[in-house]
Enzyme design. Structure first.
Site, short mmCIF file in Angstrom:
data_model
loop_
_atom_site.label_atom_id
_atom_site.label_comp_id
_atom_site.label_asym_id
_atom_site.label_seq_id
_atom_site.Cartn_x
_atom_site.Cartn_y
_atom_site.Cartn_z
N LYS A 147 58.23 -35.23 -32.45
CA LYS A 147 56.94 -35.11 -32.06
C LYS A 147 56.48 -36.49 -32.05
CE LYS A 147 55.72 -30.94 -31.77
NZ LYS A 147 55.37 -30.20 -30.72
N ASP B 107 57.97 -19.94 -20.10
CA ASP B 107 58.43 -19.86 -21.39
C ASP B 107 59.82 -19.23 -21.35
OD1 ASP B 107 58.97 -18.69 -24.28
OD2 ASP B 107 56.65 -19.30 -24.38
N SER C 67 51.37 -32.83 -33.81
CA SER C 67 51.39 -32.27 -35.13
C SER C 67 51.11 -33.57 -36.14
CB SER C 67 52.94 -31.91 -35.55
OG SER C 67 52.84 -31.60 -36.87
N ALA C 68 50.33 -32.94 -37.23
CA ALA C 68 49.92 -33.89 -38.34
C ALA C 68 51.29 -34.37 -39.05
CB ALA C 68 49.15 -33.11 -39.20
N ASN D 67 47.15 -27.09 -39.94
CA ASN D 67 47.94 -25.89 -40.25
C ASN D 67 47.31 -24.64 -39.40
OD1 ASN D 67 48.74 -27.86 -42.13
ND2 ASN D 67 49.88 -25.98 -43.07
N ASP E 220 57.94 -31.46 -49.41
CA ASP E 220 56.27 -31.28 -49.30
C ASP E 220 55.42 -32.34 -49.94
OD1 ASP E 220 56.60 -28.76 -48.10
OD2 ASP E 220 56.26 -27.55 -49.97
N TYR F 45 52.83 -18.21 -30.36
CA TYR F 45 51.74 -18.07 -31.03
C TYR F 45 50.31 -18.87 -30.57
CZ TYR F 45 49.04 -18.80 -35.56
OH TYR F 45 47.90 -18.82 -36.41
N TYR G 45 62.23 -32.53 -36.96
CA TYR G 45 60.99 -32.04 -36.26
C TYR G 45 60.07 -32.97 -36.14
CZ TYR G 45 56.73 -29.44 -35.18
OH TYR G 45 55.44 -29.24 -34.73
N ARG H 101 58.99 -27.31 -53.17
CA ARG H 101 60.04 -27.42 -52.05
C ARG H 101 60.27 -28.84 -51.50
NH1 ARG H 101 57.89 -24.08 -46.73
NH2 ARG H 101 56.30 -25.83 -46.61
P1 NAD Z 1 56.06 -20.70 -30.93
O1 NAD Z 1 57.35 -20.96 -31.20
O2 NAD Z 1 55.25 -19.55 -31.25
O3 NAD Z 1 55.85 -21.17 -29.43
C1 NAD Z 1 56.55 -21.89 -28.77
C2 NAD Z 1 57.10 -21.31 -27.42
O4 NAD Z 1 57.73 -22.01 -26.66
C3 NAD Z 1 57.84 -20.00 -27.59
O5 NAD Z 1 57.24 -19.07 -27.05
C4 NAD Z 1 59.31 -20.10 -27.27
O6 NAD Z 1 60.13 -19.21 -26.64
C5 NAD Z 1 59.05 -21.37 -26.19
N1 NAD Z 1 59.84 -22.37 -25.84
C6 NAD Z 1 60.49 -22.94 -26.90
N2 NAD Z 1 61.36 -23.81 -26.34
C7 NAD Z 1 61.36 -23.79 -24.95
C8 NAD Z 1 62.20 -24.27 -23.81
N3 NAD Z 1 62.98 -25.08 -24.05
N4 NAD Z 1 61.53 -23.99 -22.42
C9 NAD Z 1 60.71 -22.82 -22.44
N5 NAD Z 1 60.16 -22.40 -23.34
C10 NAD Z 1 60.53 -22.57 -24.89
O7 NAD Z 1 55.19 -21.94 -31.71
P2 NAD Z 1 53.57 -22.38 -31.81
O8 NAD Z 1 53.43 -22.21 -33.32
O9 NAD Z 1 52.98 -21.65 -31.02
O10 NAD Z 1 53.75 -23.79 -31.46
C11 NAD Z 1 53.34 -24.45 -30.14
C12 NAD Z 1 53.80 -25.87 -30.34
O11 NAD Z 1 52.68 -26.31 -31.40
C13 NAD Z 1 55.01 -26.36 -30.49
O12 NAD Z 1 55.21 -27.33 -30.13
C14 NAD Z 1 54.91 -26.87 -32.09
O13 NAD Z 1 55.70 -27.72 -32.47
C15 NAD Z 1 53.50 -27.33 -32.06
N6 NAD Z 1 52.88 -27.17 -33.42
C16 NAD Z 1 52.80 -26.01 -34.01
C17 NAD Z 1 52.43 -25.67 -35.39
C18 NAD Z 1 52.18 -24.57 -36.21
O14 NAD Z 1 52.09 -24.63 -37.26
N7 NAD Z 1 52.25 -23.33 -35.39
C19 NAD Z 1 51.80 -26.93 -35.97
C20 NAD Z 1 51.83 -28.33 -35.40
C21 NAD Z 1 52.45 -28.15 -33.92
N1 UDP Z 2 54.07 -22.66 -49.48
C1 UDP Z 2 54.33 -21.88 -50.70
N2 UDP Z 2 55.11 -20.88 -50.56
C2 UDP Z 2 55.61 -20.58 -49.32
C3 UDP Z 2 55.38 -21.18 -48.04
C4 UDP Z 2 54.56 -22.38 -48.34
O1 UDP Z 2 53.82 -22.24 -51.95
O2 UDP Z 2 56.43 -19.27 -49.14
C5 UDP Z 2 53.13 -23.89 -49.71
C6 UDP Z 2 53.93 -25.27 -49.34
O3 UDP Z 2 54.67 -25.79 -50.33
C7 UDP Z 2 52.60 -26.04 -48.93
C8 UDP Z 2 51.49 -24.88 -48.34
O4 UDP Z 2 52.02 -23.49 -48.93
O5 UDP Z 2 52.02 -26.59 -49.95
C9 UDP Z 2 51.51 -24.69 -46.82
O6 UDP Z 2 53.09 -24.58 -46.34
P1 UDP Z 2 53.36 -24.32 -44.68
O7 UDP Z 2 55.19 -24.44 -44.80
O8 UDP Z 2 52.69 -23.13 -44.44
O9 UDP Z 2 53.00 -25.56 -44.06
P2 UDP Z 2 53.23 -27.00 -44.09
O10 UDP Z 2 54.28 -27.37 -45.26
O11 UDP Z 2 53.99 -27.37 -42.60
O12 UDP Z 2 51.94 -27.90 -44.40
#
Ligand code: NAD
Ligand code: UDP
Length: 352
Positions: free
Chosen positions: A161, A40, A133-134, A187, A303, A20, A157, A300
């Site tokens: 991090k 990937d 990540s936060a 987020n 949270d 993503y 998780y 949940r």
């Molecule tokens: P995502 O799952 O869409 O992308 C991660 C990619 O890494 C995937 O394409 C997956 O196939 C690949 N991958 C996983 N393990 C692998 C491995 N061992 N070797 C090679 N490829 C591998 O996730 P995203 O939302 O794009 O997140 C990217 C990064 O950002 C992650 O490290 C995640 O923890 C961090 N992050 C995401 C969020 C969020 O809400 N999306 C928030 C905070 C931090």
């Molecule tokens: N949330 C919700 N219903 C859902 C998913 C999330 O009410 O099906 C709420 C959750 O409790 C939080 C906010 O939406 O207050 C963001 O949640 P999310 O899982 O997207 O992110 P994170 O919890 O990691 O901040």
């Protein structure tokens, strides 16, 4: 529109670049003139992303399907493509799943990062942008969260991090040539304005925005709002939602900055603005033109009531700030959702 052009770090390897966030960063980097290598294992993405990146940018990135723990393949990739900097997105990210499968999370995230760092050391590449990540702030002790907030984690998780950040700080202390930034995302939501790439989780989404999108698309019956008894203005949880394209531009902005800043730094990428679940529901309804059916259910586990960033350091250091608002976040998510609902979104124009 790219917000910057960079002449430093021409060749950049993105671990997890098909995912993503990585795919949106790839678009911004390609449009800014970088060459990108997407590395990937496709454990949470599909190869179709490559074509869609090409459709958006007119450039086909290099793609290597492999795991970051495959040391030889990774070493070859770094060498063969003369990589100068790495952005490390690869990892598992589902908080709930991490409590069920902690070893898988440590093996993939922590062991995977060790493998990457070893390969980078051997190749003498010492510039790294890490997907932080936060989650490393744990239960907020004050708001907004700045980078000085004490660190802790409430689930496996988050702990992966935290461990990785600690490893990166140790590494940087051991060798002053390293230039590392841990970008602590709040987020991430939304999609590229084309509707061609976005977040498409497998199965039932855990996160709010993709869940709402599927409710509106008719794939899920209604949203469960997890609790309306939090100490927030409307009782529902408050988060700092950031448009994925703003996030992507934050990564691009970190490259020229890193070139001049040896060391290991943490920088928040957020907007500084918190929105409640009910505000998100209303915003999505307004952007999509469809009501979002929901019911209130108990909280949940795990949270927090509210979590939002102080994004001041990113502004001061990187000259970056989030520019896109809630409407764009919802409208682009909806556009992407409709796009994946079509048989083929590759050749059709989607009206806004
Ligand atoms: P995502 O799952 O869409 O992308 C991660 C990619 O890494 C995937 O394409 C997956 O196939 C690949 N991958 C996983 N393990 C692998 C491995 N061992 N070797 C090679 N490829 C591998 O996730 P995203 O939302 O794009 O997140 C990217 C990064 O950002 C992650 O490290 C995640 O923890 C961090 N992050 C995401 C969020 C969020 O809400 N999306 C928030 C905070 C931090
Ligand atoms: N949330 C919700 N219903 C859902 C998913 C999330 O009410 O099906 C709420 C959750 O409790 C939080 C906010 O939406 O207050 C963001 O949640 P999310 O899982 O997207 O992110 P994170 O919890 O990691 O901040």
């Amino acid at each position: 529109m790219p917000v910057y052009k960079s002449d430093c770090f021409v060749n950049i390897l993105l671990t997890g670049g098909m995912g993503y966030i990585g795919s949106h960063v790839a678009v911004v980097l390609l449009q800014a003139g970088h060459r990108v290598v997407l590395y990937d294992n496709l454990s949470n993405s599909d190869a179709g992303v490559l074509v869609r990146i090409e459709q958006i940018t007119g450039k086909m990135p290099i793609f290597i399907q492999a795991d970051i723990r495959a040391a030889e393949t990774l070493a070859d990739a770094l060498k063969q493509h003369a990589v100068e900097a790495v952005m490390h997105f690869a990892g598992l990210k589902a908080v709930g799943e991490s409590a069920q499968k902690p070893i898988e999370y440590y093996a993939n995230n922590v062991e995977g990062t060790i493998s990457l760092l070893e390969a980078m050391c051997k190749a003498e590449i010492r510039t790294l942008v890490f997907s932080g990540s936060a989650a490393v702030y744990g239960e907020p002790q004050y708001l907004p969260l700045d980078e000085m907030h004490p660190l802790s984690a409430t689930n496996p998780y988050g702990r992966t991090k935290l461990h990785i950040e600690e490893m990166l700080r140790d590494l940087s202390a051991s060798n002053p040539l390293w230039c590392i930034v841990c970008l602590r995302y709040f987020n991430p939501v939304g999609a590229h304005e084309s509707g061609l790439i976005g977040e498409n989780p497998v199965g039932i989404p855990n996160n709010l925005m993709p869940y709402i999108a599927r409710v509106v698309a008719g794939e899920l019956k209604e949203l469960s709002v997890f609790g309306n008894d939090y100490p927030t203005p409307d009782g529902t949880g408050v988060r700092d939602y950031i448009h994925v394209m703003d996030l992507a531009e934050g990564h691009a902005a970190s490259l020229p900055w890193l070139a001049e800043h040896p060391g290991c730094y943490a920088i928040n990428l957020g907007t500084g603005q918190g929105y409640s679940v009910l505000e998100m529901v209303a915003a999505f309804a307004s952007a999509s033109g469809h009501a979002v059916p929901f019911q209130i259910v108990p909280r949940r586990t795990g949270d927090v009531a509210a979590c939002y960033a102080n994004p001041g350091k990113a502004g001061r250091e990187l000259g970056w700030r989030a520019r896109r608002g809630l409407f764009d976040m919802c409208a682009s998510t909806w556009k992407f959702q409709r796009c994946i609902g079509l048989e083929s979104c590759t050749s059709r124009a989607i009206s806004p």
